[in-house]
Design an enzyme around this catalytic site. Structure first.
Site, PDB file in Angstrom:
ATOM      1  N   CYS A   1       0.808  -1.223   0.000  1.00  0.00           N
ATOM      2  CA  CYS A   1       0.000   0.000   0.000  1.00  0.00           C
ATOM      3  C   CYS A   1       0.845   1.280   0.000  1.00  0.00           C
ATOM      4  O   CYS A   1       0.485   2.270  -0.632  1.00  0.00           O
ATOM      5  CB  CYS A   1      -0.979   0.004   1.167  1.00  0.00           C
ATOM      6  SG  CYS A   1      -0.238  -0.232   2.799  1.00  0.00           S
TER       7      CYS A   1
ATOM      8  N   ASP B   1      -7.578   5.531  -1.441  1.00  0.00           N
ATOM      9  CA  ASP B   1      -7.251   4.290  -0.744  1.00  0.00           C
ATOM     10  C   ASP B   1      -6.720   3.244  -1.720  1.00  0.00           C
ATOM     11  O   ASP B   1      -7.416   2.868  -2.666  1.00  0.00           O
ATOM     12  CB  ASP B   1      -8.516   3.776  -0.055  1.00  0.00           C
ATOM     13  CG  ASP B   1      -8.238   2.665   0.941  1.00  0.00           C
ATOM     14  OD1 ASP B   1      -7.106   2.148   0.952  1.00  0.00           O
ATOM     15  OD2 ASP B   1      -9.151   2.324   1.711  1.00  0.00           O
TER      16      ASP B   1
ATOM     17  N   HIS C   1      -6.166   0.135  -0.961  1.00  0.00           N
ATOM     18  CA  HIS C   1      -6.451  -1.200  -0.428  1.00  0.00           C
ATOM     19  C   HIS C   1      -7.588  -1.928  -1.139  1.00  0.00           C
ATOM     20  O   HIS C   1      -8.524  -2.418  -0.509  1.00  0.00           O
ATOM     21  CB  HIS C   1      -6.751  -1.113   1.070  1.00  0.00           C
ATOM     22  CG  HIS C   1      -5.612  -0.617   1.885  1.00  0.00           C
ATOM     23  ND1 HIS C   1      -5.442   0.715   2.210  1.00  0.00           N
ATOM     24  CD2 HIS C   1      -4.561  -1.261   2.432  1.00  0.00           C
ATOM     25  CE1 HIS C   1      -4.349   0.859   2.922  1.00  0.00           C
ATOM     26  NE2 HIS C   1      -3.795  -0.317   3.070  1.00  0.00           N
TER      27      HIS C   1
END
Length: 460
Positions: free
Chosen positions: A111, A349, A351
């Protein structure tokens, strides 16, 4: 046969792990992200107001994710278009094996690399297309939500496992390309070529100039390997190396400077601007003696936890037009911060585990590289370790940037120390002997105080 069977088991195991991580992170997804209509929203130097001028009713909040059944108020449409035009880089699976590993996905560990890629991509958008550029298809993206994401994940898992047994790789369909003509269409086409080129530099293949494969290989010099977690300071140095060794002529006009121990040395940045481009590698007409500089500054905004007094500083930074965002997040969970509203950070994000896309093909699909759903997080939950980025187009630009930032960096009585500083001269003038790659934690411990703890770290 036994070796082949083991390979198939490993592939299936990898897919299950990717799917599990996808489901794991999908629980954090919200159907809507609420934004106040009474407070300004800042996104990488641009300010948006969601309350219409003639609106008198005290509406508390609105959502930028779902607008099908409600009218767009104020600048909501502009904000959505701007946010969705930023390049979104997330976990991917089923790509070529990463260097010196059997890993074919960065799901669950990459990430921070993805957040760093997004920051670098924003700098390249500024460099080639300017801050006012938006993707024409930005408003056509569908919002993400838990139900659609988890159900699509399950379908992808079943299909990919079936394909593994059949020995086939799923291919993403390519959209048809319509010929364009006319001056306006030609300009739009040129911008789209740059857009696609930038995305392709971050492709998940061995040949991609700024892809995960290249970053993982460069990370090995800092003791990192595929599957390890990367901190924001280490990622800053990896990005610098990746841009430095890039062979694409278009990237020769850009370089990356990483601050040393929370200090930006003016002479080093000016030298980076003035370095000449390699005349043998650059095409005719592309030669210049004035490169743009991407300035990355690893900092620590507090001790073990974020210091709330730095929030006004972070707001000021994200309000600047030349800011390219912040690599940060929660502990062991990186995000790419791009803006704020009130006391919440707005972020992209990484993820989500998406399927591999072959960016070497013509007209590869761009939809998965743009996010329709901004997310918010209270500033107080932010991890103190982060990397701040700026884009400087020229020496004159840098002089203006350093002058403006010097005012922003004036510490309050509660902060006591600025997050970073500007110094005259070169870094080498100050005998900085510690290798740059080892400076993962950019703070200095006061050794004069016995038994110093995390709260005793002094920020420069």
């Amino acid at each position: 046969m036994e070796i082949k069977g083991n390979d198939e088991v490993e592939k299936i195991k990898s897919k299950f792990i990717s799917a599990w991580n996808n489901v794991k992170y999908s629980w954090m997804l919200k159907t809507k992200t609420s934004f106040s209509r009474n407070s300004a929203v800042f996104l990488l130097g641009k300010c948006y107001h969601f309350k219409a001028d003639d609106e008198d009713s005290p509406t508390e909040s609105c959502s930028t994710d779902v607008f099908d059944d409600e009218p767009v108020m104020g600048n909501v449409d502009g904000f959505r278009r701007d946010f969705a035009s930023r390049i979104w880089l997330t976990y991917r699976d089923d790509f070529a094996t990463l260097p010196e590993s059997n890993i074919t996905t960065d799901c669950g560990w990459g990430c921070t690399l993805r957040a760093g890629q997004m920051m670098l991509a924003q700098a390249l958008l500024l460099h080639f297309l300017g801050r006012d550029w938006t993707w024409p298809d930005a408003l056509t993206l569908e919002p993400l939500d838990t139900e659609t994401w988890t159900s699509s994940t399950a379908r992808k898992l079943v299909a990919s496992i079936e394909a593994s047994f059949q020995g086939d790789r799923l291919r993403v369909p390519e959209p048809s390309c319509q010929p364009q003509c006319g001056a306006e269409e030609a300009d739009a086409h040129l911008k789209e070529v740059y857009h696609r080129t930038i995305v392709s530099w971050f492709g998940d293949s061995l040949s991609a100039q700024l892809g995960v494969h290249r970053l993982v290989r460069l990370g090995m010099t800092s003791g990192k390997r595929a599957g390890d977690w990367y901190g924001p300071g280490v990622v800053a140095h990896i990005l610098r190396k990746a841009v430095e060794i890039a062979t694409d002529p278009e990237l020769r006009g850009v370089t990356v400077y990483v601050a040393q121990d929370c200090t930006v040395y003016n002479a080093d940045v000016i030298e980076s601007h003035s370095a000449q481009v390699d005349t043998h590698a650059a095409p005719e007409g592309a030669l210049t003696d004035n490169r743009a500089v991407i300035i990355l500054i690893p900092v620590r905004l507090g001790g073990e936890k974020i210091n709330p007094e730095y929030f006004s500083f972070v707001k000021a930074i994200l309000s600047l037009e030349y800011c390219i965002g912040i690599i940060g997040g929660k502990p062991k969970q990186a995000y790419y911060f791009v803006g704020f509203q009130d006391d919440s950070m707005i972020y992209m994000d990484p993820h989500y585990c998406q399927s591999f896309v072959d960016v070497s093909t013509s007209n590869f699909p761009l939809q998965s590289y743009h996010c329709p759903s901004p997310k918010k997080m209270p500033f107080i939950k932010m991890d103190p370790s982060c990397t701040i980025g700026f884009y400087s187009k020229s020496v004159q630009d840098y002089e203006r940037i350093s002058s403006e930032l010097a005012k922003v960096l004036q510490p309050s009585s509660k902060e006591k120390y600025p997050a970073f500083t500007f110094m005259k001269g070169h870094g080498r003038d100050y005998e900085l002997s510690v290798p740059l790659e080892k400076r993962e934690w950019p703070f200095i411990k006061d050794t004069r105080i016995p038994g110093a703890t995390a709260g005793d770290f002094v920020l420069l």
